[in-house]
Design an enzyme around this catalytic site. Structure first.
Site, PDB file in Angstrom:
ATOM      1  N   ASP A  81       0.862  -1.189   0.000  1.00  0.00           N
ATOM      2  CA  ASP A  81       0.000   0.000   0.000  1.00  0.00           C
ATOM      3  C   ASP A  81       0.894   1.233   0.000  1.00  0.00           C
ATOM      4  O   ASP A  81       1.977   1.213   0.578  1.00  0.00           O
ATOM      5  CB  ASP A  81      -0.919   0.022   1.234  1.00  0.00           C
ATOM      6  CG  ASP A  81      -1.999   1.080   1.079  1.00  0.00           C
ATOM      7  OD1 ASP A  81      -2.923   0.843   0.289  1.00  0.00           O
ATOM      8  OD2 ASP A  81      -1.915   2.144   1.729  1.00  0.00           O
TER       9      ASP A  81
HETATM   10  N1  LIG Z   1       3.119   3.735 -12.282  1.00  0.00           N
HETATM   11  C1  LIG Z   1       3.144   4.387 -11.089  1.00  0.00           C
HETATM   12  N2  LIG Z   1       2.185   4.100 -10.171  1.00  0.00           N
HETATM   13  C2  LIG Z   1       2.262   4.770  -8.996  1.00  0.00           C
HETATM   14  C3  LIG Z   1       3.238   5.736  -8.715  1.00  0.00           C
HETATM   15  N3  LIG Z   1       3.010   6.205  -7.459  1.00  0.00           N
HETATM   16  C4  LIG Z   1       1.928   5.544  -6.977  1.00  0.00           C
HETATM   17  N4  LIG Z   1       1.502   4.665  -7.905  1.00  0.00           N
HETATM   18  C5  LIG Z   1       0.375   3.736  -7.800  1.00  0.00           C
HETATM   19  O1  LIG Z   1      -0.647   4.309  -7.012  1.00  0.00           O
HETATM   20  C6  LIG Z   1      -1.370   3.233  -6.431  1.00  0.00           C
HETATM   21  C7  LIG Z   1      -1.496   3.513  -4.938  1.00  0.00           C
HETATM   22  O2  LIG Z   1      -2.684   2.913  -4.484  1.00  0.00           O
HETATM   23  P1  LIG Z   1      -2.668   1.601  -3.537  1.00  0.00           P
HETATM   24  O3  LIG Z   1      -3.902   1.612  -2.732  1.00  0.00           O
HETATM   25  O4  LIG Z   1      -1.355   1.471  -2.856  1.00  0.00           O
HETATM   26  O5  LIG Z   1      -2.731   0.378  -4.552  1.00  0.00           O
HETATM   27  P2  LIG Z   1      -3.889   0.054  -5.599  1.00  0.00           P
HETATM   28  O6  LIG Z   1      -3.479   0.578  -6.940  1.00  0.00           O
HETATM   29  O7  LIG Z   1      -5.210   0.497  -5.105  1.00  0.00           O
HETATM   30  O8  LIG Z   1      -3.809  -1.508  -5.703  1.00  0.00           O
HETATM   31  P3  LIG Z   1      -4.091  -2.565  -4.521  1.00  0.00           P
HETATM   32  O9  LIG Z   1      -2.732  -3.076  -4.126  1.00  0.00           O
HETATM   33  O10 LIG Z   1      -4.929  -3.625  -5.182  1.00  0.00           O
HETATM   34  O11 LIG Z   1      -4.779  -1.844  -3.412  1.00  0.00           O
HETATM   35  C8  LIG Z   1      -0.590   1.942  -6.677  1.00  0.00           C
HETATM   36  O12 LIG Z   1      -1.150   1.221  -7.758  1.00  0.00           O
HETATM   37  C9  LIG Z   1       0.769   2.483  -7.053  1.00  0.00           C
HETATM   38  O13 LIG Z   1       1.476   1.583  -7.901  1.00  0.00           O
HETATM   39  C10 LIG Z   1       4.229   5.996  -9.718  1.00  0.00           C
HETATM   40  O14 LIG Z   1       5.137   6.819  -9.571  1.00  0.00           O
HETATM   41  N5  LIG Z   1       4.139   5.290 -10.871  1.00  0.00           N
END
Ligand SMILES: Nc1nc2c(ncn2[C@@H]2O[C@H](COP(=O)(O)OP(=O)(O)OP(=O)(O)O)[C@@H](O)[C@H]2O)c(=O)[nH]1
Length: 216
Positions: A81
């Site tokens: 996360d």
């Molecule tokens: N490609 C990319 N994605 C980013 C970056 N910073 C944050 N993210 C994405 O932002 C999202 C943060 O949300 P989270 O709740 O951690 O994860 P999620 O996408 O909801 O996916 P889950 O693990 O299923 O909860 C993640 O998918 C990270 O990979 C970045 O610099 N590049």
């Protein structure tokens, strides 16, 4: 040794693939808001970023262990996360163009902190064993000359709406990030050096996870 990734994040998957690992994907299907609300009610305070991201990484990994799979899971299972913090305020994904615009008005030319939580569980035939967690942190500085036209164009792509902090360092947002202190994969959402340390702490060799050619 198979790595299972309890995440729907395309960026976390891409990081692992580039590092030579084709994970087994499991949708963690966790109500993150409920987990946070229940925990904050139980402890009687707002969660600090480090606590928040490790709590949610753990919740996703533990939910995935019990997810209905065709056959019992054996291997390592990782939950993650990420949140972005600026001036003490914790930000996840903006979800709307208006929220993304507000974030960028605040963060343009400034430095904020990206926190990524990790939770790794050893699983044998569907039964969870040892587990270990860690939080990685990186400082991100944004360009101070980003003009409104660029910002409007970036938000119009939709990319900033669905990533923590409303920016990426490995995609369209990259030109707007002038400095990162810490390992870049932490910012993308999964710190590879941190994951390697957790894998080794559980007694496994990192190369044992390689099951696909790397990025080059
Ligand atoms: N490609 C990319 N994605 C980013 C970056 N910073 C944050 N993210 C994405 O932002 C999202 C943060 O949300 P989270 O709740 O951690 O994860 P999620 O996408 O909801 O996916 P889950 O693990 O299923 O909860 C993640 O998918 C990270 O990979 C970045 O610099 N590049």
């Amino acid at each position: 040794m198979r790595l299972h990734l309890a995440s729907t994040s395309p960026a976390r998957l891409a990081l692992l693939r580039a590092a030579g690992i084709e994970p087994v994907l499991i949708n963690p299907d966790v109500d993150e808001a409920r987990v946070v609300a229940e925990t904050e009610a139980a402890v009687g305070s707002v969660l600090e970023p480090r606590v928040l991201v490790e709590l949610l990484a753990r919740a996703k990994a533990e939910a995935a262990v019990s997810a209905a799979l065709k056959e019992p899971l054996t291997g390592l299972l990782l939950g993650g996360d990420s949140v972005f913090v600026l001036d003490g305020v914790i930000y996840g994904k903006p979800h709307t163009a208006e929220a993304a615009r507000e974030r960028w008005e605040r963060q343009r030319g400034r430095t904020g902190t990206l926190y990524s939580g990790h939770w790794l569980i050893e699983v044998a035939d569907g039964v969870p064993g040892r587990a270990i967690g860690a939080v990685a942190v990186a400082e991100v500085t944004f360009a101070d000359d980003l003009d409104d036209a660029e910002l409007d164009a970036y938000i119009a792509t939709g990319e900033p709406l669905f990533v923590a902090g409303a920016f990426t360092i490995d995609s369209l947002g990259a030109p707007f990030i002038t400095s990162i202190v810490g390992d870049p994969s932490t910012v993308v959402g999964l710190s590879l050096p941190t994951l390697r340390r957790l894998v080794r702490a559980l007694g496994h060799e990192w190369p044992a996870l390689w099951n696909r050619p790397g990025a080059l």
